[in-house]
Write an enzyme that holds these catalytic residues in place. Structure first.
Site, PDB file in Angstrom:
ATOM      1  N   TYR A  13     -36.582  -5.462 -43.059  1.00  0.00           N
ATOM      2  CA  TYR A  13     -36.339  -4.688 -44.102  1.00  0.00           C
ATOM      3  C   TYR A  13     -35.192  -3.998 -44.481  1.00  0.00           C
ATOM      4  CZ  TYR A  13     -37.387   0.302 -46.489  1.00  0.00           C
ATOM      5  OH  TYR A  13     -37.310   1.224 -47.184  1.00  0.00           O
ATOM      6  N   SER A 127     -30.052   5.910 -35.087  1.00  0.00           N
ATOM      7  CA  SER A 127     -31.179   6.608 -35.459  1.00  0.00           C
ATOM      8  C   SER A 127     -31.090   8.404 -35.301  1.00  0.00           C
ATOM      9  CB  SER A 127     -32.526   6.322 -34.894  1.00  0.00           C
ATOM     10  OG  SER A 127     -33.724   7.074 -35.313  1.00  0.00           O
ATOM     11  N   TYR A 152     -38.364   3.743 -27.415  1.00  0.00           N
ATOM     12  CA  TYR A 152     -37.725   3.418 -28.597  1.00  0.00           C
ATOM     13  C   TYR A 152     -36.276   4.249 -28.834  1.00  0.00           C
ATOM     14  CZ  TYR A 152     -36.235   3.671 -33.375  1.00  0.00           C
ATOM     15  OH  TYR A 152     -35.640   3.584 -34.640  1.00  0.00           O
ATOM     16  N   LYS A 156     -32.078   3.490 -28.266  1.00  0.00           N
ATOM     17  CA  LYS A 156     -31.140   3.782 -29.347  1.00  0.00           C
ATOM     18  C   LYS A 156     -30.031   4.761 -28.745  1.00  0.00           C
ATOM     19  CE  LYS A 156     -32.724   2.057 -33.052  1.00  0.00           C
ATOM     20  NZ  LYS A 156     -31.997   0.677 -33.438  1.00  0.00           N
ATOM     21  N   PHE A 195     -31.264   8.849 -41.259  1.00  0.00           N
ATOM     22  CA  PHE A 195     -32.573   9.535 -41.220  1.00  0.00           C
ATOM     23  C   PHE A 195     -34.091   8.763 -41.498  1.00  0.00           C
ATOM     24  CE2 PHE A 195     -30.890  13.556 -39.759  1.00  0.00           C
ATOM     25  CZ  PHE A 195     -29.588  13.073 -39.444  1.00  0.00           C
ATOM     26  N   ASN A 196     -34.595   9.102 -42.400  1.00  0.00           N
ATOM     27  CA  ASN A 196     -35.763   8.437 -42.649  1.00  0.00           C
ATOM     28  C   ASN A 196     -35.867   7.435 -44.039  1.00  0.00           C
ATOM     29  OD1 ASN A 196     -36.606  10.611 -41.191  1.00  0.00           O
ATOM     30  ND2 ASN A 196     -38.627   9.860 -41.366  1.00  0.00           N
TER      31      ASN A 196
HETATM   32  C1  WQD Z   1     -42.542  10.962 -41.636  1.00  0.00           C
HETATM   33  C2  WQD Z   1     -43.356  12.336 -41.533  1.00  0.00           C
HETATM   34  C3  WQD Z   1     -45.180  12.575 -39.902  1.00  0.00           C
HETATM   35  C4  WQD Z   1     -47.487   9.022 -41.451  1.00  0.00           C
HETATM   36  C5  WQD Z   1     -39.929   7.571 -37.288  1.00  0.00           C
HETATM   37  C6  WQD Z   1     -39.362   7.322 -36.202  1.00  0.00           C
HETATM   38  C7  WQD Z   1     -37.884   7.414 -36.240  1.00  0.00           C
HETATM   39  C8  WQD Z   1     -37.489   6.441 -37.490  1.00  0.00           C
HETATM   40  C9  WQD Z   1     -38.265   6.513 -38.645  1.00  0.00           C
HETATM   41  C10 WQD Z   1     -37.731   4.050 -37.103  1.00  0.00           C
HETATM   42  C11 WQD Z   1     -43.612  12.951 -40.555  1.00  0.00           C
HETATM   43  C12 WQD Z   1     -45.721  12.418 -41.414  1.00  0.00           C
HETATM   44  C13 WQD Z   1     -46.470   9.835 -41.400  1.00  0.00           C
HETATM   45  C14 WQD Z   1     -48.816   9.415 -41.972  1.00  0.00           C
HETATM   46  C15 WQD Z   1     -47.936  11.622 -42.024  1.00  0.00           C
HETATM   47  N1  WQD Z   1     -37.333   4.992 -36.575  1.00  0.00           N
HETATM   48  N2  WQD Z   1     -46.919  11.270 -41.561  1.00  0.00           N
HETATM   49  N3  WQD Z   1     -48.967  10.645 -42.364  1.00  0.00           N
HETATM   50  O1  WQD Z   1     -41.590  10.060 -37.767  1.00  0.00           O
HETATM   51  O2  WQD Z   1     -39.913  10.986 -39.192  1.00  0.00           O
HETATM   52  O3  WQD Z   1     -39.822   9.022 -37.939  1.00  0.00           O
HETATM   53  O4  WQD Z   1     -39.432   6.443 -38.188  1.00  0.00           O
HETATM   54  O5  WQD Z   1     -37.569   2.987 -37.157  1.00  0.00           O
HETATM   55  O6  WQD Z   1     -37.208   7.190 -35.136  1.00  0.00           O
HETATM   56  O7  WQD Z   1     -39.470   8.365 -35.043  1.00  0.00           O
HETATM   57  O8  WQD Z   1     -41.341   9.067 -39.740  1.00  0.00           O
HETATM   58  O9  WQD Z   1     -42.498   7.857 -41.673  1.00  0.00           O
HETATM   59  O10 WQD Z   1     -43.586   8.232 -39.506  1.00  0.00           O
HETATM   60  O11 WQD Z   1     -43.071  10.250 -40.514  1.00  0.00           O
HETATM   61  O12 WQD Z   1     -48.179  13.048 -42.428  1.00  0.00           O
HETATM   62  O13 WQD Z   1     -49.637   8.733 -42.051  1.00  0.00           O
HETATM   63  O14 WQD Z   1     -44.625  11.952 -42.462  1.00  0.00           O
HETATM   64  O15 WQD Z   1     -45.957  13.396 -39.493  1.00  0.00           O
HETATM   65  O16 WQD Z   1     -43.847  14.447 -40.701  1.00  0.00           O
HETATM   66  P1  WQD Z   1     -40.714   9.917 -38.654  1.00  0.00           P
HETATM   67  P2  WQD Z   1     -42.727   8.545 -40.418  1.00  0.00           P
END
Ligand code: WQD
Length: 356
Positions: A13, A127, A152, A156, A195-196
């Site tokens: 990705y 991350s 995981y 990092k 971040f995300n």
């Molecule tokens: C974002 C927000 C969930 C799914 C993770 C890893 C991090 C990084 C990125 C990756 C949160 C909410 C999510 C759903 C929801 N690494 N959510 N319903 O947890 O911030 O970070 O991904 O390679 O290390 O921890 O990202 O996209 O999972 O969640 O409500 O079906 O969306 O609770 O608040 P996160 P996320």
């Protein structure tokens, strides 16, 4: 002569978006990937976007030192961007050895080869998870790292430390990065703390391709909108935030890719202030889960089926970046709006549906 960048995990990705931006910025690229978590869909998309049909692709596993060593022997490599790693938080809790073995060994091999072949610049894909939960927001690069809550996240942190220590130790090998076979040289390192990352290329030719049920929010949203999933669960609406849902810093994947180009250029052009540097790559703008869902509906003119469910274990309430170091030192700043990003994510999901 054009500089060449090895992109490990370059068919995935983020790797595929970075490959596009590197080529468009005038670099030669070698993509290495073992295709363990993706197929060649995005690599084919990269070729279409760049109009370049002859991008070298090496199907290798970075956990195999002989393969990595061969790559460094065959190509003059000026920099490596190392993505190749597993990234599912939940799976890492169930299978820690798989995560430690893969994520640590692949970096060790890259660094060993980088050092052995005359030294190299290595950019590591880190991350914001290293910061854990904190009240002091936004987080700067000086914010303390917290003990990781998943294997995981721990990989990092450990990988950052391995890179830092290698840079320190190899500095004694000389100040010039001199590509050459079997000639030990210094390794310089950059860790980008994402971040995300969300969204897709505006061409809709590359994007995220989760296997099975997505763990991350945006692919879950787009798959629900297209009808692959019945209903999005919003995990918790009782957090101490303005609307009760979690706050994150969602960074557009193309903006993120451009940050890699800026960081690699800084390394290749000898502009680093230190031999090992860390940058936060985010927007500096907190967005709640509910805001993200509402914006997705608005910008794409549709209604999303969602409901509130209990909190997900391990989620933190809020985190967002102070990205000012990246802006000052890399001359990089996130450009795309959340609206543009969510429109691109939806265009990509529709592109995938058209292919099925
Ligand atoms: C974002 C927000 C969930 C799914 C993770 C890893 C991090 C990084 C990125 C990756 C949160 C909410 C999510 C759903 C929801 N690494 N959510 N319903 O947890 O911030 O970070 O991904 O390679 O290390 O921890 O990202 O996209 O999972 O969640 O409500 O079906 O969306 O609770 O608040 P996160 P996320």
């Amino acid at each position: 002569m054009k500089k060449r960048v090895l992109v490990s995990g370059g068919a995935g990705y983020i790797g595929s978006h970075v490959t596009v931006e590197l080529i468009q910025a005038g670099y030669d690229v070698v993509v290495a990937d073992n295709l363990s978590n993706c197929d060649l869909t995005c690599f084919e998309g990269v070729k279409k976007i760049t109009g370049k049909d002859d991008i070298p692709f090496e199907k290798i596993d970075c956990c195999d030192y002989a393969s990595v060593d061969r790559l460094f022997s065959e190509f003059r490599i000026d920099a490596v961007i190392h993505f190749a790693a597993f990234k599912a938080v939940g799976e890492s809790v169930a299978e820690p050895l798989k995560y430690y073995r893969n994520n640590l060994l692949s970096l060790l091999n890259i660094l060993e080869a980088a050092k052995t072949h005359g030294g190299c610049n290595v950019l590591f894909s880190s991350s914001a998870t290293v910061y854990g939960e904190t009240d002091k927001l936004p987080v700067t690069e000086e914010s303390p790292r917290q003990p990781a809550i998943s294997p995981y996240g721990n990989t990092k942190q450990i990988c950052e430390d391995i890179l830092r220590d290698t840079v320190k130790a190899t500095a004694a090998y000389g100040n010039e990065v001199m590509p050459g076979i079997d000639k030990p040289g210094p390794v310089k390192g950059t860790a980008l703390r994402y971040f995300n990352p969300i969204g897709a290329h505006p061409s809709a030719l590359i994007g995220e391709l989760p296997r099975g049920v997505p763990n991350n929010l945006v692919p879950y949203i787009t798959q629900t909108a297209i009808g692959k999933r019945e209903c999005l669960s919003i995990f918790g609406n009782d957090y101490p935030t303005p609307d009760g849902t979690c706050l994150r810093d969602y960074i557009d994947v193309v903006d993120l890719a451009k940050a890699h180009v800026a960081a690699v250029a800084r390394m290749l052009e000898g502009r680093m202030a230190e031999d090992y540097e860390i940058f936060n790559i985010g927007t500096g703008r907190p967005v709640s889960v509910l805001e993200l869902v509402n914006t997705f509906e608005k910008v794409n003119n549709l209604k999303l089926n969602y409901r509130f469910t209990p909190r997900r274990e391990g989620d933190i309430t809020a985190i967002w970046a102070d990205p000012s170091r990246a802006e000052k030192e890399l001359g990089w700043k996130a450009q795309r709006t959340v609206e543009e990003t969510l429109a691109a994510a939806w265009a990509w999901e529709k592109h995938l549906a058209g292919k099925e």
